[in-house]
Design an enzyme around this catalytic site. Structure first.
Site, mmCIF file in Angstrom:
data_model
loop_
_atom_site.group_PDB
_atom_site.id
_atom_site.type_symbol
_atom_site.label_atom_id
_atom_site.label_comp_id
_atom_site.label_asym_id
_atom_site.label_seq_id
_atom_site.Cartn_x
_atom_site.Cartn_y
_atom_site.Cartn_z
ATOM 1 N N ILE A 468 113.744 -51.793 -28.894
ATOM 2 C CA ILE A 468 114.689 -52.846 -29.287
ATOM 3 C C ILE A 468 114.065 -53.776 -30.331
ATOM 4 O O ILE A 468 114.467 -54.924 -30.470
ATOM 5 C CB ILE A 468 115.196 -53.626 -28.045
ATOM 6 N N GLY A 469 113.085 -53.225 -31.043
ATOM 7 C CA GLY A 469 112.401 -53.998 -32.073
ATOM 8 C C GLY A 469 110.992 -54.368 -31.675
ATOM 9 O O GLY A 469 110.259 -54.994 -32.440
ATOM 10 N N GLY A 511 109.277 -51.621 -19.860
ATOM 11 C CA GLY A 511 109.668 -50.404 -20.556
ATOM 12 C C GLY A 511 108.472 -49.558 -20.935
ATOM 13 O O GLY A 511 108.326 -48.424 -20.461
ATOM 14 N N ILE A 592 96.101 -53.482 -24.131
ATOM 15 C CA ILE A 592 96.967 -53.668 -25.298
ATOM 16 C C ILE A 592 96.972 -52.372 -26.103
ATOM 17 O O ILE A 592 95.940 -51.930 -26.614
ATOM 18 C CB ILE A 592 96.475 -54.869 -26.144
ATOM 19 N N ASN A 594 98.863 -51.532 -28.951
ATOM 20 C CA ASN A 594 98.890 -51.673 -30.407
ATOM 21 C C ASN A 594 98.747 -53.155 -30.752
ATOM 22 O O ASN A 594 99.710 -53.915 -30.626
ATOM 23 C CB ASN A 594 100.217 -51.119 -30.949
ATOM 24 N N GLY A 664 102.379 -54.966 -19.486
ATOM 25 C CA GLY A 664 103.688 -55.293 -20.090
ATOM 26 C C GLY A 664 103.597 -56.644 -20.770
ATOM 27 O O GLY A 664 103.030 -57.591 -20.228
ATOM 28 N N GLY A 666 106.321 -58.047 -23.055
ATOM 29 C CA GLY A 666 107.529 -58.467 -23.758
ATOM 30 C C GLY A 666 107.947 -59.902 -23.514
ATOM 31 O O GLY A 666 108.593 -60.521 -24.353
ATOM 32 N N GLU A 667 107.626 -60.442 -22.340
ATOM 33 C CA GLU A 667 108.215 -61.724 -21.979
ATOM 34 C C GLU A 667 107.234 -62.864 -21.777
ATOM 35 O O GLU A 667 107.594 -64.039 -21.919
ATOM 36 C CB GLU A 667 109.094 -61.526 -20.727
HETATM 37 MO MO1 MOS Z 1 114.575 -58.663 -20.689
HETATM 38 S S1 MOS Z 1 115.445 -60.497 -20.296
HETATM 39 O O1 MOS Z 1 114.225 -58.095 -19.129
HETATM 40 O O2 MOS Z 1 115.631 -57.727 -21.559
#
Ligand code: MOS
Length: 725
Positions: A468-469, A511, A592, A594, A664, A666-667
C-alpha cells in the site's frame, strides 16, 4: 530459526529502492481507476444531505433521461444483499457498505443511490441533478464526556481491565496527576482515493480495486452477494496508500451491484469529499488519566479511561488504553475503552488505532508526573519498567524501550537539557524539548504463498500481499532472495491478486511479517526439492506453503515493538505559532529488512504525529451534523514546510520467534509522536496543552506559565475542547 545464508551477502538489511519504483515514476504502474476495460460504465454515488431520517422519494425519471445515463440504483430497486455473516476480521459488515437496502439515513453522507452512465462526467452531472427527498429527524452528534449512554466495548482486546483498589492507591500516593485529554476526529485520506471496477468474466466476478487485502475483499463480496468465494477474484497490484481506510467500502459493493445489473464493467471512484463519510476515520477521544506515585515517581495507581464514538449502525471502538496495559505497571491498574453511538459515520482503523490517541494521553500524563516529582522524564520511565505484562502477567518476548531512550537521548543531546520550562528564548521564539515512549503490538496471522523455480534459473513468488506504498513488495523480494539464496534480481514478486491464495492483509503492522513467514517456508521447501545440476521442467517447480499451524503454535507472550520519540519546538505565544524544529525517533522494532523503505515508514509516522499534534482536526457543525470544510483545504495536514528535520534510527532487536526476525514497522512511528511535541510545547512555554491539535488560538489563549492556568480540558478546568462542544 535463521535464514542467514553462509556464502552470499544477505539482501535483508540492505537499502534498496522499490522494485516497482521505475514503473511508478514513469506512469507505467496503473492504479485501480486507471486500468482500461472495454465497454466500461461509470457509477457515481449520491450521498444523503441530512444526518438522520428517512428517504421519502427519489426523482429518478428526469435523471434517467439525461445524456448517457444507464441506470439509477437505490433502495427501491436494488437487489437484496446478505449481511448476516462474520467477516475475515471477526466482525459483521458495516451496514454503510451494505448499500441500498432500506430507506433509513443514519448519518450525513450515507449512500442513497448510484447513478451509472457512459462517462464519469455524465454520471456526476446526473448524480448531482438527482432530487432526493427526506423526512428529517433530529440528530445527535454531541460527543461529550458525561454521556449516560456510553458503554464499554471490547473486540480483539477486553473492554476493561482492573486490578487493585484504585481509590485506596490514589489516596496513599504522594503525587497524583488527574487530567483529561482530548483528540479530535481525524481522517486518513491516502493519496489515491478509493476506486473499484467490477465485471463478470466467464462466470467469475472480477474486481480491480485499491485495497489492503485481496483475500479480505473476496470474502466480503462473496458473503454480501452470496457467491462461492472461488468465483470471485480481486486484484490490487498498486495501492496509493491505505492507513486502515482501504477495506470493504460502499463503492466496491455498489460497483458489483451495477455490473451485475447492467452486465457490463462498472467503475466507482470516491471523491475526496465522499471519502469523509465513506472511507472511515479516527473517532475523537475524551480520555481521563489518573496517576498516583511515590515521591520517587514509582507508580502506585494507573487509571486510563477512553471514550470514543461510533455510528448508530455499526460498533467500532478506538481502543486507546491498549498500550497502557503494556507500558507501565501499578498496584492499582484500571483501563477502560468506552463508546457512544451517535448519528455520525462509522470510524475505522487508522494508523495505530488506539495507540495513536492513547499514547498522546498516557505519555503526556507521564510527563506531568515527571515534572511533579522533579524527575527527568526518561528516568521516570526507567523506574517504571515492568518485569512482565502489567495486565496479562505474561513475559515480554523482548522489551528494549530503555535502550531506545538511551540511544535517543545520546543522539538528541538530552543530557544538556535544563528541565525548567520557559527559559530558552530566541527572539520571539520560546524553545523547548520533549520526549515520549512508543509501543505497538507484534503479531502474525496465517498466510499462504507459492514459490516457483523457473526453467531459466529465476524464481517467481506469488502471494496475495498488498503493497500500500510501504515498500512491502521490495522487502518481500529481499526476504525471498535470502531464503532462496539467490540475488534479489532473480526473484519476481507477484502480489495483489486473490487467486494467489489466502494471505494476511496489510494491516496491524503485520503484513510483511506474516507474508515473509509464508514465503520463507515455501522457499525453504523448494530449495530442498531442487537437485543441484538437474534441469527444471518448462512449467517450473512450485512449492506452496500455509503458515496456519506455525503461526498458531506461537506461545502466548507480550510481544511488542518499542520506541522513544524526541521533539524540539519553537513557540511564538503572541501569534500562537508552534514550529517543530527537529524530531528524532529510535525504535526497537525487529529486524529491519530494508533500511531505505523502513526509514520512510518510521519518519512517515512521526510526521503524521507532528500533523496530529498541531494541525489535524475535522470540525463538525452540530446544526447540520456534517463537517465544515470536508476537503483537504479545510482539513489541515502537515506539509513540507512544517517538517524541517526528522530522523529515525533503530537498535538491533530481532524478534526471537519469527523465522526472519521481523516485528513490523508500519504503525509505531506515529505512537508517542504527538505527546513528544506537546511535551516540548510545555517545556517551551510552561503551559500544558491537553487538547489536540495545539492550534494557534489555543496557544494564544493559554499564553505562558506566568499568565495563567493550563490549556485544554484539565481536571481543574473541565471545559471540553471546542471541537467537541
Ligand atoms: Mo492499519 S490502521 O492496521 O491499516
Amino acid at each position: 530459526m535463521t535464514t542467514a545464508p553462509a556464502a552470499r551477502e544477505s539482501a535483508v538489511g540492505t537499502a534498496r529502492t522499490r522494485v516497482e519504483g521505475r514503473d511508478k515514476v514513469t506512469g507505467a504502474a496503473r492504479y485501480a481507476a486507471e486500468i482500461p476495460f472495454a465497454g466500461l460504465a461509470h457509477g457515481w454515488l449520491v450521498l444523503s444531505t441530512v444526518a438522520r431520517g428517512r428517504i421519502t422519494s427519489l426523482e429518478t425519471a428526469g435523471v434517467l433521461a439525461m445524456p448517457g445515463v444507464l441506470t439509477v440504483l437505490h433502495h427501491g430497486n436494488a437487489p437484496r444483499l446478505n449481511a448476516d455473516y462474520i467477516g475475515l476480521l471477526g466482525v459483521p459488515p458495516d451496514p454503510t457498505c451494505v448499500v441500498f437496502q432500506h430507506d433509513r439515513v443514519p448519518f450525513m453522507g450515507w449512500p442513497v443511490a448510484l447513478v451509472v452512465a457512459e462517462t464519469p462526467e455524465q454520471a456526476r452531472e446526473a448524480a448531482e441533478a438527482l432530487v432526493v427527498r427526506y423526512e428529517e429527524e433530529p440528530h445527535d452528534t454531541a460527543f461529550t464526556r458525561d454521556r449516560p449512554d456510553a458503554y464499554p466495548v471490547g473486540g480483539r482486546m477486553p473492554a476493561e481491565t482492573r486490578k487493585g483498589d484504585m481509590e485506596a492507591a490514589l489516596a496513599a500516593s504522594a503525587v497524583v496527576v488527574d487530567a483529561e485529554y482530548t483528540t479530535p476526529e481525524e481522517y486518513h485520506h491516502p493519496m489515491e482515493p478509493h476506486a473499484a471496477t467490477a465485471r463478470w468474466d466467464g462466470g467469475r466476478l472480477d474486481v480491480v480495486d485499491s485495497n489492503q487485502g485481496a483475500t479480505w475483499i473476496v470474502g466480503e463480496l462473496a458473503n454480501l452477494f452470496s457467491l462461492d468465494p472461488a468465483s470471485v477474484r480481486v486484484r490490487s497490484e498498486h495501492v496509493g496508500g491505505g492507513f486502515g481506510s482501504k477495506g470493504i467500502r460502499a463503492h466496491q459493493v455498489a460497483a458489483v451491484m451495477a455490473a451485475t445489473h447492467l452486465r457490463r464493467p462498472v467503475r466507482v471512484v470516491l471523491t475526496r469529499r465522499q471519502m469523509f463519510p465513506l472511507a472511515g476515520h479516527r473517532s475523537a477521544t475524551i480520555q481521563r488519566i489518573r496517576l498516583g506515585a511515590d515521591t520517587g515517581g514509582r507508580l502506585r495507581a494507573l487509571e486510563h479511561r477512553s471514550l470514543s464514538h461510533t455510528s448508530t449502525v455499526h460498533e467500532f471502538v478506538e481502543p486507546s488504553t491498549g498500550a497502557t496495559r503494556v507500558m507501565y505497571d501499578a498496584d492499582a491498574h484500571h483501563t477502560a475503552n468506552l463508546v457512544v453511538r451517535l448519528d455520525l459515520p462509522t470510524p475505522t482503523w487508522m494508523r495505530a488505532p488506539g495507540e495513536a490517541p492513547g499514547s498522546f494521553a498516557l505519555e503526556t500524563a507521564l510527563d506531568e508526573l515527571a515534572e511533579k516529582c522533579g524527575i527527568d522524564p526518561i528516568e521516570l520511565r526507567v523506574r517504571n519498567e515492568p518485569e512482565r505484562g502489567p495486565v496479562s502477567g505474561l513475559p515480554f518476548s523482548s522489551r528494549n524501550l530503555i535502550a531506545c531512550f538511551q540511544e535517543g537521548a545520546r543522539r538528541f543531546g538530552w543530557a544538556d537539557r535544563d528541565p525548567r520550562p520557559g527559559l530558552r528564548r530566541e527572539g520571539r521564539w520560546l524553545l523547548g524539548t520533549g520526549t515520549a515512549a512508543a509501543s505497538f503490538p507484534v503479531m502474525a496471522l496465517p498466510s499462504t504463498a507459492a514459490v516457483t523455480a523457473e526453467a531459466d534459473g529465476t524464481f517467481t513468488v506469488r502471494i496475495a500481499a498488498a503493497d500500500i506504498g510501504t515498500g512491502a513488495r521490495t522487502a518481500l523480494t529481499q526476504v525471498a532472495a535470502d531464503a532462496l539464496e539467490v540475488a534479489p534480481d532473480r526473484v519476481r514478486m507477484r502480489i495483489g491478486d486473490s487467486d494467489f491464495g489466502p494471505a494476511m492483509i496489510a494491516g496491524g503492522s503485520m503484513g510483511t511479517r506474516s507474508w515473509s513467514w509464508a514465503i520463507t517456508t515455501a522457499a525453504g521447501e523448494l530449495r530442498e526439492r531442487l537437485v543441484p545440476g538437474a534441469g527444471i521442467p518448462p512449467e517450473g517447480i512450485t512449492v506452496r506453503s500455509d503458515t496456519t499451524e506455525a503461526v498458531g503454535a506461537l506461545a502466548q507472550m507480550e510481544r511488542h515493538s518499542f520506541g522513544a520519540q524526541f521533539a524540539e519546538v519553537a513557540v511564538d505565544v503572541t501569534t500562537g505559532e508552534v514550529r517543530v524544529r527537529r524530531m528524532l525517533g529510535v525504535f526497537a522494532a525487529g529486524r529491519i529488512i530494508n533500511p531505505l523503505t523502513a526509514r520512510g515508514q518510521f519518519t512517515g509516522g512521526m510526521i503524521w504525529g507532528i500533523s496530529m499534534a498541531l494541525h489535524e482536526e475535522a470540525v463538525r457543525d452540530s446544526v447540520s451534523g456534517g463537517h465544515y470544510g470536508a476537503d483537504l483545504a479545510g482539513y489541515h495536514v502537515a506539509t513540507h514546510a512544517d517538517v524541517p528535520h526528522v530522523e529515525a534510527h533503530w537498535i538491533d532487536d530481532p524478534d526471537p520467534h519469527d523465522p526472519v526476525g521481523i516485528k513490523g514497522i508500519g504503525e509505531i512511528g506515529i505512537v508517542g509522536a504527538a505527546a513528544a511535541v506537546a511535551n516540548a510545547v510545555r517545556h517551551a512555554t510552561g503551559v500544558r496543552h491537553r487538547s489536540l491539535p495545539i492550534r494557534p488560538d489555543r496557544v494564544i489563549l493559554a499564553g505562558t506559565a506566568g499568565a495563567g492556568a493550563d490549556a485544554g480540558a484539565g481536571a481543574g478546568a473541565r471545559a471540553a475542547g471546542e471541537a467537541h462542544a
